[in-house]
Design a protein around this motif. Structure first.
Motif, PDB file in Angstrom:
ATOM      1  N   ALA A 421       0.771  -1.005  -0.201  1.00  0.00           N
ATOM      2  CA  ALA A 421      -0.113   0.144   0.135  1.00  0.00           C
ATOM      3  C   ALA A 421       0.866   1.345   0.047  1.00  0.00           C
ATOM      4  O   ALA A 421       1.864   1.440   0.727  1.00  0.00           O
ATOM      5  N   PRO A 422       0.600   2.211  -0.909  1.00  0.00           N
ATOM      6  CA  PRO A 422       1.430   3.298  -0.895  1.00  0.00           C
ATOM      7  C   PRO A 422       1.603   4.087   0.406  1.00  0.00           C
ATOM      8  O   PRO A 422       0.576   4.169   1.191  1.00  0.00           O
ATOM      9  N   ARG A 423       2.441   4.914   0.483  1.00  0.00           N
ATOM     10  CA  ARG A 423       3.149   5.597   1.723  1.00  0.00           C
ATOM     11  C   ARG A 423       1.891   6.867   1.997  1.00  0.00           C
ATOM     12  O   ARG A 423       1.920   7.227   3.104  1.00  0.00           O
ATOM     13  N   ASP A 424       1.183   7.131   1.184  1.00  0.00           N
ATOM     14  CA  ASP A 424       0.053   8.014   1.378  1.00  0.00           C
ATOM     15  C   ASP A 424      -1.380   7.512   1.597  1.00  0.00           C
ATOM     16  O   ASP A 424      -2.339   8.129   1.298  1.00  0.00           O
ATOM     17  N   THR A 425      -1.141   6.221   2.012  1.00  0.00           N
ATOM     18  CA  THR A 425      -2.409   5.630   2.463  1.00  0.00           C
ATOM     19  C   THR A 425      -2.398   4.941   3.870  1.00  0.00           C
ATOM     20  O   THR A 425      -1.354   4.914   4.490  1.00  0.00           O
ATOM     21  N   VAL A 426      -3.824   5.038   4.382  1.00  0.00           N
ATOM     22  CA  VAL A 426      -3.847   4.553   5.883  1.00  0.00           C
ATOM     23  C   VAL A 426      -4.646   3.361   5.938  1.00  0.00           C
ATOM     24  O   VAL A 426      -5.472   3.206   5.149  1.00  0.00           O
ATOM     25  N   ILE A 427      -4.479   2.519   6.513  1.00  0.00           N
ATOM     26  CA  ILE A 427      -4.761   1.259   6.807  1.00  0.00           C
ATOM     27  C   ILE A 427      -5.403   1.176   8.365  1.00  0.00           C
ATOM     28  O   ILE A 427      -4.651   1.058   9.448  1.00  0.00           O
ATOM     29  N   LEU A 428      -6.592   0.858   8.276  1.00  0.00           N
ATOM     30  CA  LEU A 428      -7.358   0.574   9.476  1.00  0.00           C
ATOM     31  C   LEU A 428      -7.653  -1.136   9.529  1.00  0.00           C
ATOM     32  O   LEU A 428      -7.733  -1.665   8.510  1.00  0.00           O
ATOM     33  N   LEU A 444       5.762   1.080   8.980  1.00  0.00           N
ATOM     34  CA  LEU A 444       4.824   1.507   7.946  1.00  0.00           C
ATOM     35  C   LEU A 444       4.652   3.176   8.307  1.00  0.00           C
ATOM     36  O   LEU A 444       4.567   3.804   7.612  1.00  0.00           O
ATOM     37  N   GLY A 445       5.188   3.581   9.609  1.00  0.00           N
ATOM     38  CA  GLY A 445       5.384   4.888   9.958  1.00  0.00           C
ATOM     39  C   GLY A 445       4.150   5.559  10.158  1.00  0.00           C
ATOM     40  O   GLY A 445       3.108   5.072  10.556  1.00  0.00           O
ATOM     41  N   ASP A 446       3.942   7.015   9.931  1.00  0.00           N
ATOM     42  CA  ASP A 446       2.781   7.812  10.153  1.00  0.00           C
ATOM     43  C   ASP A 446       2.920   8.738   8.966  1.00  0.00           C
ATOM     44  O   ASP A 446       3.733   9.080   8.288  1.00  0.00           O
ATOM     45  N   ILE A 447       1.807   9.569   9.166  1.00  0.00           N
ATOM     46  CA  ILE A 447       1.226  10.672   8.066  1.00  0.00           C
ATOM     47  C   ILE A 447       1.076  11.843   9.011  1.00  0.00           C
ATOM     48  O   ILE A 447       0.004  12.077   9.558  1.00  0.00           O
ATOM     49  N   ASP A 448       1.979  12.794   9.266  1.00  0.00           N
ATOM     50  CA  ASP A 448       1.628  13.857  10.198  1.00  0.00           C
ATOM     51  C   ASP A 448       1.424  13.474  11.453  1.00  0.00           C
ATOM     52  O   ASP A 448       0.300  14.174  12.080  1.00  0.00           O
ATOM     53  N   GLY A 449       1.856  12.651  11.966  1.00  0.00           N
ATOM     54  CA  GLY A 449       1.668  12.028  13.582  1.00  0.00           C
ATOM     55  C   GLY A 449       0.237  10.938  13.527  1.00  0.00           C
ATOM     56  O   GLY A 449       0.099  10.557  14.688  1.00  0.00           O
ATOM     57  N   ILE A 450      -0.314  10.718  12.383  1.00  0.00           N
ATOM     58  CA  ILE A 450      -1.258   9.831  12.360  1.00  0.00           C
ATOM     59  C   ILE A 450      -0.731   8.430  11.605  1.00  0.00           C
ATOM     60  O   ILE A 450      -0.234   8.361  10.856  1.00  0.00           O
ATOM     61  N   PRO A 451      -0.795   7.510  12.677  1.00  0.00           N
ATOM     62  CA  PRO A 451      -0.030   6.120  12.347  1.00  0.00           C
ATOM     63  C   PRO A 451      -0.678   5.652  11.098  1.00  0.00           C
ATOM     64  O   PRO A 451      -1.990   5.723  11.047  1.00  0.00           O
ATOM     65  N   ARG A 452       0.048   4.990  10.110  1.00  0.00           N
ATOM     66  CA  ARG A 452      -0.627   4.611   8.869  1.00  0.00           C
ATOM     67  C   ARG A 452      -1.381   3.112   9.188  1.00  0.00           C
ATOM     68  O   ARG A 452      -2.028   2.937   8.353  1.00  0.00           O
ATOM     69  N   LEU A 453      -0.974   2.485  10.223  1.00  0.00           N
ATOM     70  CA  LEU A 453      -1.586   1.134  10.519  1.00  0.00           C
ATOM     71  C   LEU A 453      -2.484   1.504  12.010  1.00  0.00           C
ATOM     72  O   LEU A 453      -1.826   2.052  12.805  1.00  0.00           O
ATOM     73  N   LEU A 454      -3.817   1.506  11.804  1.00  0.00           N
ATOM     74  CA  LEU A 454      -4.338   1.881  13.087  1.00  0.00           C
ATOM     75  C   LEU A 454      -5.515   0.589  13.530  1.00  0.00           C
ATOM     76  O   LEU A 454      -6.304   0.011  12.731  1.00  0.00           O
ATOM     77  N   ASP A 455      -5.071  -0.097  14.633  1.00  0.00           N
ATOM     78  CA  ASP A 455      -5.958  -1.247  15.206  1.00  0.00           C
ATOM     79  C   ASP A 455      -7.272  -0.887  15.724  1.00  0.00           C
ATOM     80  O   ASP A 455      -7.138  -0.225  16.752  1.00  0.00           O
ATOM     81  N   VAL A 456      -8.366  -0.979  15.136  1.00  0.00           N
ATOM     82  CA  VAL A 456      -9.506  -0.787  15.637  1.00  0.00           C
ATOM     83  C   VAL A 456     -10.141  -1.733  16.811  1.00  0.00           C
ATOM     84  O   VAL A 456     -10.578  -1.367  17.650  1.00  0.00           O
ATOM     85  N   GLY A 457      -9.723  -2.897  16.730  1.00  0.00           N
ATOM     86  CA  GLY A 457     -10.051  -3.956  18.068  1.00  0.00           C
ATOM     87  C   GLY A 457     -10.482  -5.108  17.235  1.00  0.00           C
ATOM     88  O   GLY A 457      -9.884  -5.844  16.293  1.00  0.00           O
ATOM     89  N   GLN A 458     -11.529  -5.809  17.882  1.00  0.00           N
ATOM     90  CA  GLN A 458     -11.960  -7.049  17.693  1.00  0.00           C
ATOM     91  C   GLN A 458     -12.938  -7.264  16.576  1.00  0.00           C
ATOM     92  O   GLN A 458     -13.258  -6.204  16.013  1.00  0.00           O
ATOM     93  N   CYS A 459     -13.319  -8.254  16.227  1.00  0.00           N
ATOM     94  CA  CYS A 459     -13.949  -8.271  15.108  1.00  0.00           C
ATOM     95  C   CYS A 459     -15.523  -7.676  15.195  1.00  0.00           C
ATOM     96  O   CYS A 459     -16.056  -6.914  14.445  1.00  0.00           O
TER      97      CYS A 459
END
Length: 550
Positions: A421-428, A444-459
């Motif tokens: 996934a390109p560096r200017d995309t965010v993955i939930l 994967l790093g972040d975009i201006d402080g917003i992590p690019r990979l965000l774990d929302v939780g359980q199913c």
């Protein structure tokens, strides 16, 4: 037996000798009979409520019993014998109350009049006669949708069971159990369109159930906050808690205070670290192991005890027999089970004593870390910044890459997708599919402080993802389908089926689904979903990213 309710069913068609999950044919047949007698209870409950008669205990039993038939929950045939007799008892008691009040119930022959055999052998013979394909229709497409509704309702039952444990109830949800399970068995004809509507209604009820569970979890344990979870372990005694049930974890944490035991999460329990009321226990340290399908290797290497609170349980191997304890609806023949008391509390002394008797970890070990806790409250708190980043061109697209994990080699698609996934995309991400790539969070790093990979939780935290998507749509004054958002979903069992029905109820289109499509969908039903919702089977990460991003 015949079972095709999970993604890994034999040859993508159905398990007929033994389940890929390890389910024995006797258990499969008894699970089908459990669903059959639940239809009888539903028929009685639907008629009885018209006369003002209800049974709260019976209503609570619907999700409890159906959850037991979910993939990788309960493998103990004796449990299903008890369930079947309990369901019939509820049915006859409710029928008796209505009839005692002078109300004659309109009940057809079949599940509402079924009389269970008194012994195991006789019950097993009855189970073999009332299998998954002994349905009141010869139309394969209608049967396909009936199974879709049943499997979706099994997924709803997992979430409703968790909510009930925390004291949440909802009459509309209970009434839907009556209506959905009685439909088709009451002698009243239903068209294909009627069954499509029932499937979408299942998705609507699942959304309501996930919202109810979200409220139950957050009201009890607080709103999740971003939290870094160690993936290594500490020297000393250990208990690993797997599954999804936060109340079980909480009770265990209370009972292990000052016992010299470190408690670890496993599998989909990892999001528990983000809840403030659970974070405050210093002996809740980190997460042991990875996704559920690796538990046989990981539990064999664990010098501690394991508490399985919900699915997903695999066959318990001799190497760690006696170290794994089940609770709730989870069961394995011969495994020690911790039952709830009448007030809902549990005594985990046997688990604690076993952990103290085992050697524990010999030394500290670093294993990196993973971030959890990006629920809808947290992400909506930075929604304004996210919108600005999108408008500024710094975030081009969002991907929700989530769902159930499994053992098939093709599931490495999801790892490669996130990697590419390109560096200017965010993955939930949510559910146990994240174990394919959550180790890449820092890379994967972040975009201006917003992590690019965000774990929302359980199913079940798909509800959070829906809230986030709806908020973004409102901020951009559009609908969810017009957002720069793509859903890349992996499915394994019936909770994923329920979530898919919820997404379809919401009218969400262009979902990429894999690694293979459900075997219980006939070609006609599948074509309908493709034509109306543009559901796509996953291809290769390169092809799909190009198709989405251009």
């Amino acid at each position: 037996m015949f079972c095709y309710q999970c993604e890994q069913t034999m040859k993508g068609e159905g398990c007929t000798k033994i389940g890929v999950c390890g389910k024995q044919p006797e258990v499969s047949d008894l699970q089908d009979l459990t669903a059959y007698v639940l239809r009888g209870l539903a028929l009685v409950a639907r008629e009885a409520r018209k006369t003002g008669h209800r049974s709260e205990a019976a209503d609570a039993y619907f999700p409890d019993a159906l959850f037991s038939t979910l993939t990788n929950v309960n493998f103990d045939p004796d449990d299903f014998v008890r369930l079947i007799h309990d369901i019939v008892r509820f049915r006859d008691e409710l029928k008796g109350k209505a009839e005692a009040a002078g109300q004659a119930l309109d009940l057809p022959e079949g599940p509402a009049t079924f009389v269970p055999a008194p012994d195991y052998a006789g019950l097993l013979d009855q189970a073999r006669e009332t299998g998954l394909f002994d349905y009141p229709t010869d139309d394969p497409d209608i049967r396909s949708l009936m199974h879709t509704v049943l499997f979706g309702l099994k997924g709803v039952s997992a979430y409703m069971d968790h909510a009930q444990v925390l004291g949440k109830k909802d009459q509309e949800i209970s009434d839907f159990y009556h209506d959905a399970l009685a439909a088709g068995w009451d002698g009243k004809p239903m068209t294909l369109e009627d069954w499509v509507g029932m499937a979408l209604k299942t998705g609507e009820i699942n959304l309501k159930t996930m919202k109810l569970l979200d409220a139950a979890n957050t009201e009890t344990y607080g709103d999740p906050v971003p939290t870094e979870v160690p993936l290594g372990h500490k020297k000393g005694k250990a208990i690993v808690v797997s599954g999804h049930d936060l109340k079980d974890l909480h009770m265990l944490l209370e009972q292990t205070r000052d016992k010299g035991i470190t408690v670890y999460t496993h599998g989909e329990m990892i999001p528990a670290h983000g809840y403030p009321e659970l974070k405050k226990y210093p002996h809740l340290y980190g997460n042991y192991g990875t996704a559920w399908q690796n538990q046989q290797k990981e539990f064999a290497a664990l010098p501690g005890a394991v508490l399985m609170t919900t699915n997903c349980l695999q066959r318990i191997l001799p190497a760690y027999t006696g170290n794994v304890f089940t609770t709730g609806r989870v069961g394995w023949p011969g495994a020690p089970h911790i039952a709830a008391k009448p007030d809902g509390t549990k005594d985990f002394t046997p688990v604690i004593e076993r952990a103290l008797a085992l050697p524990g970890f010999a030394a500290d070990e670093e294993g990196g870390s993973a971030m959890v806790g990006f629920g809808h409250k947290t992400l909506l708190g930075v929604a304004g910044k996210v919108v600005e980043l999108v408008k500024a061109g710094k975030i081009r697209h969002f991907f929700l890459v989530g769902g159930c994990d499994g053992a098939k080699p093709g599931r490495n698609y999801y790892t490669k997708f996130v990697e590419q996934a390109p560096r200017d995309t965010v993955i939930l991400t949510l559910a146990c599919g994240k174990y394919r790539f959550n180790a890449m969070q820092k890379a994967l790093g972040d975009i201006d402080g917003i992590p690019r990979l965000l774990d929302v939780g359980q199913c079940n935290d798909t509800y959070s993802a829906i809230v986030i998507a709806s908020a973004l749509a409102e901020a951009f004054q559009t609908d969810v389908n017009s957002l720069p958002l793509s859903l890349i979903i992996s499915w394994y069992e019936q909770k994923a089926a329920a979530i898919l029905l919820t997404l379809l109820f919401l009218g969400i289109k262009n979902i990429y689904l894999g690694p293979s499509l459900p075997a219980f969908l006939t070609p006609n039903v599948l074509n309908f979903l493709v034509e109306k919702y543009n559901i796509k089977p996953i291809g290769t990460p390169e092809e799909d990213l190009k198709a989405i991003l251009g």
